[in-house]
Design a protein around this motif. Structure first.
Motif, PDB file in Angstrom:
ATOM      1  N   VAL A 411    -129.617   0.299  68.768  1.00 11.37           N
ATOM      2  CA  VAL A 411    -128.790   0.029  67.582  1.00 11.37           C
ATOM      3  C   VAL A 411    -127.355   0.207  68.266  1.00 11.37           C
ATOM      4  N   ASP A 412    -126.616  -0.938  68.203  1.00  7.67           N
ATOM      5  CA  ASP A 412    -125.179  -1.110  68.933  1.00  7.67           C
ATOM      6  C   ASP A 412    -124.220  -1.122  67.971  1.00  7.67           C
ATOM      7  N   TYR A 413    -124.658  -1.257  66.507  1.00  9.21           N
ATOM      8  CA  TYR A 413    -123.627  -1.263  65.503  1.00  9.21           C
ATOM      9  C   TYR A 413    -124.322  -0.665  64.212  1.00  9.21           C
ATOM     10  N   LYS A 414    -123.503   0.278  63.585  1.00 10.02           N
ATOM     11  CA  LYS A 414    -124.181   0.726  62.455  1.00 10.02           C
ATOM     12  C   LYS A 414    -123.121   1.249  61.377  1.00 10.02           C
ATOM     13  N   LYS A 415    -123.523   0.735  60.223  1.00  7.44           N
ATOM     14  CA  LYS A 415    -122.335   1.353  58.906  1.00  7.44           C
ATOM     15  C   LYS A 415    -123.125   1.466  57.685  1.00  7.44           C
ATOM     16  N   ALA A 416    -122.753   2.768  56.993  1.00  8.99           N
ATOM     17  CA  ALA A 416    -123.411   2.919  55.760  1.00  8.99           C
ATOM     18  C   ALA A 416    -122.424   2.439  54.636  1.00  8.99           C
ATOM     19  N   TYR A 417    -123.138   2.033  53.669  1.00  9.60           N
ATOM     20  CA  TYR A 417    -122.124   1.482  52.321  1.00  9.60           C
ATOM     21  C   TYR A 417    -122.902   1.973  51.180  1.00  9.60           C
ATOM     22  N   CYS A 418    -122.323   2.609  50.304  1.00  8.13           N
ATOM     23  CA  CYS A 418    -122.961   3.253  49.052  1.00  8.13           C
ATOM     24  C   CYS A 418    -121.940   3.150  47.869  1.00  8.13           C
ATOM     25  N   ILE A 419    -122.357   4.279  47.089  1.00  3.11           N
ATOM     26  CA  ILE A 419    -121.752   4.203  45.628  1.00  3.11           C
ATOM     27  C   ILE A 419    -120.337   4.236  45.798  1.00  3.11           C
ATOM     28  N   ASP A 420    -119.893   5.443  46.904  1.00  3.13           N
ATOM     29  CA  ASP A 420    -118.324   5.674  46.609  1.00  3.13           C
ATOM     30  C   ASP A 420    -117.672   4.472  47.289  1.00  3.13           C
ATOM     31  N   ASP A 421    -118.303   3.625  48.065  1.00  2.00           N
ATOM     32  CA  ASP A 421    -117.492   2.143  48.612  1.00  2.00           C
ATOM     33  C   ASP A 421    -117.619   1.307  47.521  1.00  2.00           C
ATOM     34  N   PHE A 422    -118.709   1.279  46.548  1.00  2.00           N
ATOM     35  CA  PHE A 422    -118.481   0.265  45.623  1.00  2.00           C
ATOM     36  C   PHE A 422    -117.260   0.522  44.715  1.00  2.00           C
ATOM     37  N   VAL A 423    -117.289   1.908  44.332  1.00  2.00           N
ATOM     38  CA  VAL A 423    -115.981   2.274  43.430  1.00  2.00           C
ATOM     39  C   VAL A 423    -114.721   1.913  44.027  1.00  2.00           C
ATOM     40  N   GLU A 424    -114.575   2.312  45.331  1.00  2.50           N
ATOM     41  CA  GLU A 424    -113.402   2.072  46.111  1.00  2.50           C
ATOM     42  C   GLU A 424    -113.081   0.860  46.391  1.00  2.50           C
ATOM     43  N   ASP A 425    -113.991   0.055  46.648  1.00  2.00           N
ATOM     44  CA  ASP A 425    -113.657  -1.255  47.194  1.00  2.00           C
ATOM     45  C   ASP A 425    -113.605  -2.112  45.849  1.00  2.00           C
ATOM     46  N   TYR A 426    -114.235  -2.131  44.712  1.00  2.00           N
ATOM     47  CA  TYR A 426    -114.348  -2.881  43.715  1.00  2.00           C
ATOM     48  C   TYR A 426    -113.949  -2.372  42.380  1.00  2.00           C
ATOM     49  N   ASN A 427    -113.505  -1.119  42.306  1.00  2.00           N
ATOM     50  CA  ASN A 427    -113.441  -0.364  41.032  1.00  2.00           C
ATOM     51  C   ASN A 427    -114.652  -0.507  40.185  1.00  2.00           C
ATOM     52  N   SER A 428    -115.870  -0.421  40.846  1.00  2.00           N
ATOM     53  CA  SER A 428    -117.227  -0.566  40.175  1.00  2.00           C
ATOM     54  C   SER A 428    -117.345   0.693  39.371  1.00  2.00           C
TER      55      SER A 428
END
Ligand SMILES: Cc1cc2nc3c(=O)[nH]c(=O)nc-3n(C[C@H](O)[C@H](O)[C@H](O)COP(=O)(O)OP(=O)(O)OC[C@H]3O[C@@H](n4cnc5c(N)ncnc54)[C@H](O)[C@@H]3O)c2cc1C
Length: 498
Positions: A411-428
């Motif tokens: 693995v030479d790139y790894k990024k997690a994306y989850c609930i708080d990111d949806f809220v932060e990025d899209y006001n979800s």
């Protein structure tokens, strides 16, 4: 010519912008993020990976063709589509696998080999699903959902019983098949996009027709190419797109929205279309008396899942992987209960892996692989980040077992994306990924309405209103909302002349 401002730049907003501009109006899109596309944005890393951040299943190609045809174009003017064969692979307990072929005749053979007699039953299931898809597409999904009178149509009334609105998807599928692998294959689309199969109306077997008969396609360059194509079309039609532009308030006077407050500055307008998450628009951009729905209403809504995603770059190629792989070696019902009934971080989740670099050399550096791991979870869970690594290890263990090779060390790139990111990025709302669940009580006229009842020139589009979650419905939603807004403008100009 009216000046129309659109909030957000997801599929629904881009779609609406094209129709509104085509009708001769001045149209501006305001997007809070740096790039357009909303949940379907792309992320480019410095070392050459291109990750689609949201959708990866290109189903219902007819909807995309119809959209571009409305502007005198075809899909191939904007991006190239590849039919995936196998369409996807499912992984079951004891290392059993099921590859879904692109052609229907090969699919029939696979069904028959797993459950004698099931090929003929698949024909019957598909004939019914095709009916629902075709009548649904022609007569239902393009309706604004404002009045039941919209459904007074001979074909709809004649076919009403065949829509199976009152029977559950789960029991519908079981009338035709009993093999657990076939049941999982038929149930996965409603589970990943909506609700528990037993709470989903059997109407949604139309998804099986869409997925298994119309093909699983891939836009070369990734789903971002579809966004790019729609944004190019919008600009060609005269739409102005403003990124890094957060809408902070819809300013009203009486029953009219007069301005948007954007990054602290007011912009005057004749009408506004909100393509950002419905709940955010109501809750954060409007005064309480201007909202269509109360917090109580939203509390009762069943949201489609959120998800934990890992964007992974691998510095080697892997052999034993398909473009789409669904890991169904654990119990589907147990996981869906943890999403919908007793929301909690799941014990033994199902998950999905997309490896677009198997099809497309442009999305990873040469000799590398681009992996997208997605595990559906209940929206609104506490997301401290502490759980992410646990699930990363769990998904990697199962992926490596399936691949018969270890990949973690590459693995030479790894990024997690989850609930708080949806809220932060899209006001979800509650960090949902796919909007509202497709339950009976949230279908058609029972979805949040496309127009605001207190503010005459405010309309909504997107996956939280009609017709529902997914890219094709969002594109359709943009068209419906634009048509409603155009009718309102016509009414107003008529009233002004008499
Ligand atoms: C991980 C994931 C996987 C998916 N997989 C698939 C798939 O395989 N196939 C499929 O068909 N569908 C899939 N979907 C669903 C599909 O992506 C969505 O239904 C669709 O993209 C939603 O489009 P939209 O226009 O409703 O909203 P969005 O894409 O959410 O766009 C709303 C926009 O509004 C912006 N915004 C919010 N607040 C403001 C503000 N105050 N001011 C300005 N801008 C604002 C947001 O930044 C965002 O850009 C997936 C979704 C996710 C998240």
């Amino acid at each position: 010519m009216a000046k129309i401002l659109i909030i957000g730049s997801g599929f629904s907003s881009l779609s609406a912008a094209c129709y509104l501009s085509q009708a001769g109006h001045e149209v501006h899109i305001y997007e809070k993020n740096e790039t357009v596309g909303g949940r379907a944005r792309q992320m480019r890393t410095d070392d050459g990976y291109v990750f689609d951040m949201g959708p990866s299943w290109y189903w219902m190609p007819d909807v995309f063709e119809r959209f571009f045809a409305d502007f005198g174009h075809q899909v191939s003017d904007f991006y190239e589509l590849e039919l995936l064969d196998p369409a996807f692979e499912m992984v079951f307990p004891d290392r059993a696998k099921f590859q879904v072929p692109a052609t229907y005749s090969a699919l029939r053979d696979k069904f028959e080999s797993l459950e004698p007699g099931s090929a003929t039953r698949l024909d019957q299931f598909m004939a019914d699903a095709q009916f629902k898809y075709e009548v649904g597409m022609k007569k239902i999904v393009y309706k604004p959902g404002l009045s039941l009178l919209e459904f007074l149509d001979v074909d709809i009334l004649r076919g009403a019983l065949r829509f199976d609105l009152l029977s559950s998807f789960s029991s519908h599928v079981r009338k035709y098949f009993s093999n657990p692998q076939l049941l999982a294959l038929m149930e996965f689309p409603v589970l990943f996009l909506g609700a528990m199969p037993r709470d989903t109306p059997a109407l949604y077997s139309l998804m099986n027709y869409a997925g298994l008969k119309l093909g699983t396609w891939y836009p070369m360059g990734g789903f971002g190419k579809v966004i790019e194509g729609m944004a190019r079309l919008a600009r060609d039609l005269g739409v102005v797109i403003h990124c890094n532009s957060t809408v902070e308030k819809i300013v009203t006077e009486g029953r009219k929205a007069t301005h948007l407050l954007i990054n602290g500055r007011q912009e005057a307008m004749d009408a506004v279309l909100a393509g950002a998450d419905y709940h955010h628009v109501e809750r954060n951009l409007l005064q309480p008396a201007e909202r269509n729905y109360s917090e109580q209403y939203w509390k009762k809504k069943v949201m489609a899942p959120s998800c934990l995603i890992f964007f992974i770059g691998l510095r080697k190629k892997i052999a034993n992987i398909r473009h789409h792989t669904l890991f169904f070696e654990e119990d589907l019902i147990a996981h869906s209960k943890e999403i919908y009934k007793t929301p909690k971080w799941p014990e033994k989740p199902l998950f999905y892996v997309c490896c677009p670099s198997q099809t497309d050399p442009e999305v990873a550096p040469s000799g590398h692989e681009n992996l997208f791991l997605l595990m559906p979870i209940a929206p609104g869970l506490e997301d401290s980040g502490a759980q992410h690594e646990h699930y990363y290890e769990m998904m990697m263990d199962r992926l490596e077992k399936h691949l018969d090779e270890s990949v973690r060390q590459d693995v030479d790139y790894k990024k997690a994306y989850c609930i708080d990111d949806f809220v932060e990025d899209y006001n979800s709302f509650r960090g949902n990924a796919y909007g509202l669940a497709n339950t009976l009580m949230q279908t058609a006229n029972l979805k949040p309405k496309i127009r605001n009842r207190q503010v005459d020139n405010l309309f909504y589009c997107g996956q939280l209103t009609v017709p529902g979650p997914g890219v094709p419905p969002s594109i359709i939603s943009g068209k419906i909302a634009a048509q409603q807004l155009l009718s309102q403008l016509k009414r107003e100009s008529h009233e002004a002349t008499i």
